[in-house]
Design a protein around this motif. Sequence first.
Motif, mmCIF file in Angstrom:
data_model
loop_
_atom_site.group_PDB
_atom_site.id
_atom_site.type_symbol
_atom_site.label_atom_id
_atom_site.label_comp_id
_atom_site.label_asym_id
_atom_site.label_seq_id
_atom_site.Cartn_x
_atom_site.Cartn_y
_atom_site.Cartn_z
ATOM 1 N N PHE A 273 -20.144 -37.653 11.860
ATOM 2 C CA PHE A 273 -20.752 -38.973 11.646
ATOM 3 C C PHE A 273 -20.392 -39.915 12.792
ATOM 4 C CE2 PHE A 273 -22.583 -41.618 8.160
ATOM 5 C CZ PHE A 273 -22.519 -42.851 8.781
ATOM 6 N N VAL A 274 -19.121 -39.943 13.163
ATOM 7 C CA VAL A 274 -18.669 -40.838 14.234
ATOM 8 C C VAL A 274 -19.311 -40.452 15.565
ATOM 9 C CG1 VAL A 274 -16.656 -41.547 15.583
ATOM 10 C CG2 VAL A 274 -16.504 -41.430 13.090
ATOM 11 N N VAL A 275 -19.365 -39.156 15.853
ATOM 12 C CA VAL A 275 -20.004 -38.700 17.093
ATOM 13 C C VAL A 275 -21.471 -39.107 17.116
ATOM 14 C CG1 VAL A 275 -20.731 -36.648 18.381
ATOM 15 C CG2 VAL A 275 -18.400 -36.798 17.501
ATOM 16 N N SER A 276 -22.150 -38.989 15.980
ATOM 17 C CA SER A 276 -23.548 -39.399 15.905
ATOM 18 C C SER A 276 -23.703 -40.879 16.218
ATOM 19 C CB SER A 276 -24.106 -39.094 14.507
ATOM 20 O OG SER A 276 -25.431 -39.550 14.395
ATOM 21 N N CYS A 277 -22.810 -41.701 15.663
ATOM 22 C CA CYS A 277 -22.875 -43.143 15.940
ATOM 23 C C CYS A 277 -22.684 -43.432 17.422
ATOM 24 C CB CYS A 277 -21.806 -43.874 15.122
ATOM 25 S SG CYS A 277 -22.126 -43.943 13.352
ATOM 26 N N LEU A 278 -21.712 -42.774 18.048
ATOM 27 C CA LEU A 278 -21.436 -43.019 19.464
ATOM 28 C C LEU A 278 -22.605 -42.581 20.341
ATOM 29 C CD1 LEU A 278 -17.689 -41.894 19.613
ATOM 30 C CD2 LEU A 278 -18.591 -44.236 19.533
ATOM 31 N N THR A 280 -25.807 -42.218 19.442
ATOM 32 C CA THR A 280 -26.979 -43.053 19.202
ATOM 33 C C THR A 280 -26.804 -44.431 19.833
ATOM 34 O OG1 THR A 280 -27.297 -41.871 17.108
ATOM 35 C CG2 THR A 280 -28.548 -43.897 17.429
ATOM 36 N N MET A 281 -25.612 -44.989 19.749
ATOM 37 C CA MET A 281 -25.343 -46.286 20.366
ATOM 38 C C MET A 281 -25.621 -46.246 21.872
ATOM 39 S SD MET A 281 -21.721 -48.386 20.438
ATOM 40 C CE MET A 281 -20.931 -47.136 21.459
ATOM 41 N N TYR A 282 -25.266 -45.139 22.503
ATOM 42 C CA TYR A 282 -25.420 -45.016 23.953
ATOM 43 C C TYR A 282 -26.884 -45.002 24.370
ATOM 44 C CZ TYR A 282 -24.678 -43.233 28.697
ATOM 45 O OH TYR A 282 -24.668 -43.063 30.052
ATOM 46 N N THR A 283 -27.784 -44.564 23.483
ATOM 47 C CA THR A 283 -29.204 -44.467 23.849
ATOM 48 C C THR A 283 -29.844 -45.835 24.071
ATOM 49 O OG1 THR A 283 -29.918 -44.415 21.519
ATOM 50 C CG2 THR A 283 -29.460 -42.296 22.589
ATOM 51 N N HIS A 284 -29.117 -46.895 23.735
ATOM 52 C CA HIS A 284 -29.650 -48.237 23.986
ATOM 53 C C HIS A 284 -29.866 -48.475 25.480
ATOM 54 C CE1 HIS A 284 -30.355 -52.506 23.181
ATOM 55 N NE2 HIS A 284 -29.560 -52.782 24.193
ATOM 56 N N SER A 285 -29.082 -47.791 26.311
ATOM 57 C CA SER A 285 -29.152 -48.044 27.747
ATOM 58 C C SER A 285 -29.643 -46.841 28.545
ATOM 59 C CB SER A 285 -27.769 -48.469 28.269
ATOM 60 O OG SER A 285 -26.794 -47.491 27.951
ATOM 61 N N THR A 286 -30.221 -45.846 27.888
ATOM 62 C CA THR A 286 -30.761 -44.687 28.594
ATOM 63 C C THR A 286 -32.282 -44.767 28.643
ATOM 64 O OG1 THR A 286 -30.816 -43.378 26.556
ATOM 65 C CG2 THR A 286 -28.828 -43.223 27.921
ATOM 66 N N VAL A 287 -32.879 -43.922 29.469
ATOM 67 C CA VAL A 287 -34.335 -43.931 29.597
ATOM 68 C C VAL A 287 -34.857 -42.503 29.647
ATOM 69 C CG1 VAL A 287 -34.437 -46.145 30.803
ATOM 70 C CG2 VAL A 287 -34.183 -44.043 32.127
ATOM 71 N N MET A 353 -29.143 -52.904 14.191
ATOM 72 C CA MET A 353 -30.346 -53.457 14.812
ATOM 73 C C MET A 353 -30.206 -54.888 15.310
ATOM 74 S SD MET A 353 -32.217 -50.824 14.599
ATOM 75 C CE MET A 353 -33.615 -51.632 15.353
ATOM 76 N N SER A 354 -29.406 -55.710 14.640
ATOM 77 C CA SER A 354 -29.510 -57.130 14.999
ATOM 78 C C SER A 354 -28.198 -57.896 15.044
ATOM 79 C CB SER A 354 -30.447 -57.835 14.005
ATOM 80 O OG SER A 354 -29.956 -57.717 12.692
ATOM 81 N N TRP A 355 -27.149 -57.389 14.445
ATOM 82 C CA TRP A 355 -25.961 -58.215 14.304
ATOM 83 C C TRP A 355 -25.039 -58.189 15.529
ATOM 84 C CZ3 TRP A 355 -24.140 -57.226 8.582
ATOM 85 C CH2 TRP A 355 -25.123 -57.717 7.725
ATOM 86 N N PHE A 356 -25.132 -57.126 16.324
ATOM 87 C CA PHE A 356 -24.280 -57.036 17.494
ATOM 88 C C PHE A 356 -25.107 -56.573 18.692
ATOM 89 C CE2 PHE A 356 -20.036 -57.754 15.870
ATOM 90 C CZ PHE A 356 -20.224 -57.612 14.509
ATOM 91 N N ALA A 357 -24.890 -57.206 19.807
ATOM 92 C CA ALA A 357 -25.658 -56.890 21.011
ATOM 93 C C ALA A 357 -25.372 -55.465 21.473
ATOM 94 C CB ALA A 357 -25.301 -57.883 22.117
ATOM 95 N N GLU A 358 -26.406 -54.853 22.038
ATOM 96 C CA GLU A 358 -26.306 -53.530 22.651
ATOM 97 C C GLU A 358 -25.778 -52.469 21.686
ATOM 98 O OE1 GLU A 358 -24.065 -53.873 26.216
ATOM 99 O OE2 GLU A 358 -25.514 -55.229 27.172
ATOM 100 N N ARG A 360 -23.470 -52.417 19.362
ATOM 101 C CA ARG A 360 -22.046 -52.255 19.061
ATOM 102 C C ARG A 360 -21.764 -52.233 17.567
ATOM 103 N NH1 ARG A 360 -21.719 -55.831 23.610
ATOM 104 N NH2 ARG A 360 -20.976 -54.715 25.451
ATOM 105 N N GLY A 361 -22.762 -52.619 16.764
ATOM 106 C CA GLY A 361 -22.595 -52.498 15.323
ATOM 107 C C GLY A 361 -22.382 -51.055 14.878
ATOM 108 N N TRP A 362 -22.814 -50.098 15.725
ATOM 109 C CA TRP A 362 -22.579 -48.689 15.411
ATOM 110 C C TRP A 362 -21.092 -48.382 15.281
ATOM 111 C CZ3 TRP A 362 -26.178 -45.301 13.919
ATOM 112 C CH2 TRP A 362 -27.511 -45.581 14.216
ATOM 113 N N LEU A 363 -20.258 -49.087 16.024
ATOM 114 C CA LEU A 363 -18.812 -48.860 15.937
ATOM 115 C C LEU A 363 -18.282 -49.270 14.564
ATOM 116 C CD1 LEU A 363 -17.707 -50.164 19.463
ATOM 117 C CD2 LEU A 363 -18.097 -47.793 18.740
#
Length: 429
Positions: A273-278, A280-287, A353-358, A360-363
């Motif tokens: 679960f934690v690995v999935s969060c990390l 997925t969070m990283y995909t915010h800055s990938t293309v 989606m909205s509470w933390f920029a980029e 980081r709410g995934w953490l």
Amino acid sequence: MLFSTGEGTFLTGSAVFLTQVVGMSAAQSGLALTIVGVAEFLFAYPAGRVVDRLGPKRMWAGSTVGRAACFVALPFVDGFGQYIAVGVVFAVFGSLGGASHGAYILDVLKPKERVETQAYMYSSLNLGFTLGAAIGGVALATGSLTVVQYTPFFAAALMLANAYWVTRLPAAPHDLRVASGEQRERPPGPSAHRNVGWILTNFCIGVLWTNQVLLNVVIPLWLVEATDAPHVLLAWLFGTNTVLCIFLPAYTSKGVRTIDDALRYAWVSTGFFVVSCLITMYTHSTVGFVTVVLVWLGHVTVTGAELAISGATWAIQAELMDPRRRGDYQGVEEVSRALGGQWAPWLFTGLAMSWFAEGRGWLIIAGVIVVATIGLGPSVRMAERFRDRHFPVQPEDDDRAGNPRSTGDSPGLTGIAMADNPGESPVDR
């Protein structure tokens, strides 16, 4: 598989059915489904008590017939109020079906077969839902509202077939006690709602099962709103999850036999679960292609969390339920797990989606799961102490062989080995 094929067929076209056949708006549909969900939650505990009084196999078959009757009624429903009426009745039978099915499985199977059997059943359920989705897709592809309207008849037919085959299963020991007149009063021992460890254990498990919220809600929304991944990737995500959940449960649950195994698998689930969060969070800055691969990998790892917590859940159920009150325990489990996870769609979606920029709410989402897993250990130990005081475990080999019980008339771990009088064997029963 019959059950999930029927239900999956209806669920696939349920949005069209509710809005275009029943005539509800999207908002009314959401409210109606919420009301039905709350009703099933409220009926869970009393349903478990009824199962203990009347026997799991009888109630399992009866509840399936009741669901079939609700499906037969659905094509004639017109409007919000009528749907709520049918939905609440369906919730009653749904609660009875869940409690009786769970109680029957644990009552009729040998302890060493319980986790493996439930793993195969989990695969069968997923296969059935896949078949149901295909059949429902064909119904939708016709473009005919008449076909969609009467799809519930197909679901009802499968439910009736399912009920017939349930009646062909062997009677569980609890059913035999009811049939012989021995189960006239409420079962002995304290009720499940007095087992604080059991309540807390299932609350924590409910939190861990919020991996389903990530699978079905948060990651898909994240893909659409926060990444440049093509939307068609959603089909691949759900397809991968379905295939893995059909073919892997029997293998991923092989190492789960004891409470310690279950706690270990809970940590394995949390790791995924934690690995999935990390990821997925990283995909915010990938293309581009990198985003596609990482989103898919995040979905696969959270599927790993689902598979691991499945085995842990089955082992905990088998080891910590009072065999005399399995329906009661199933009801309390449903309520506790619901409390542990019903808040997750709102909270996790907001965090991601909205509470933390980029992203980081995934953490924080990952942190919630870690805290729940930390709390699971002492909760399980508390439930073990309650079990040892009120329904100590018996050596299963002696019980299964029909030998005299070794510790007087204390109930054993398995309902099939439980005798009302010292020395009475399950074979004699």
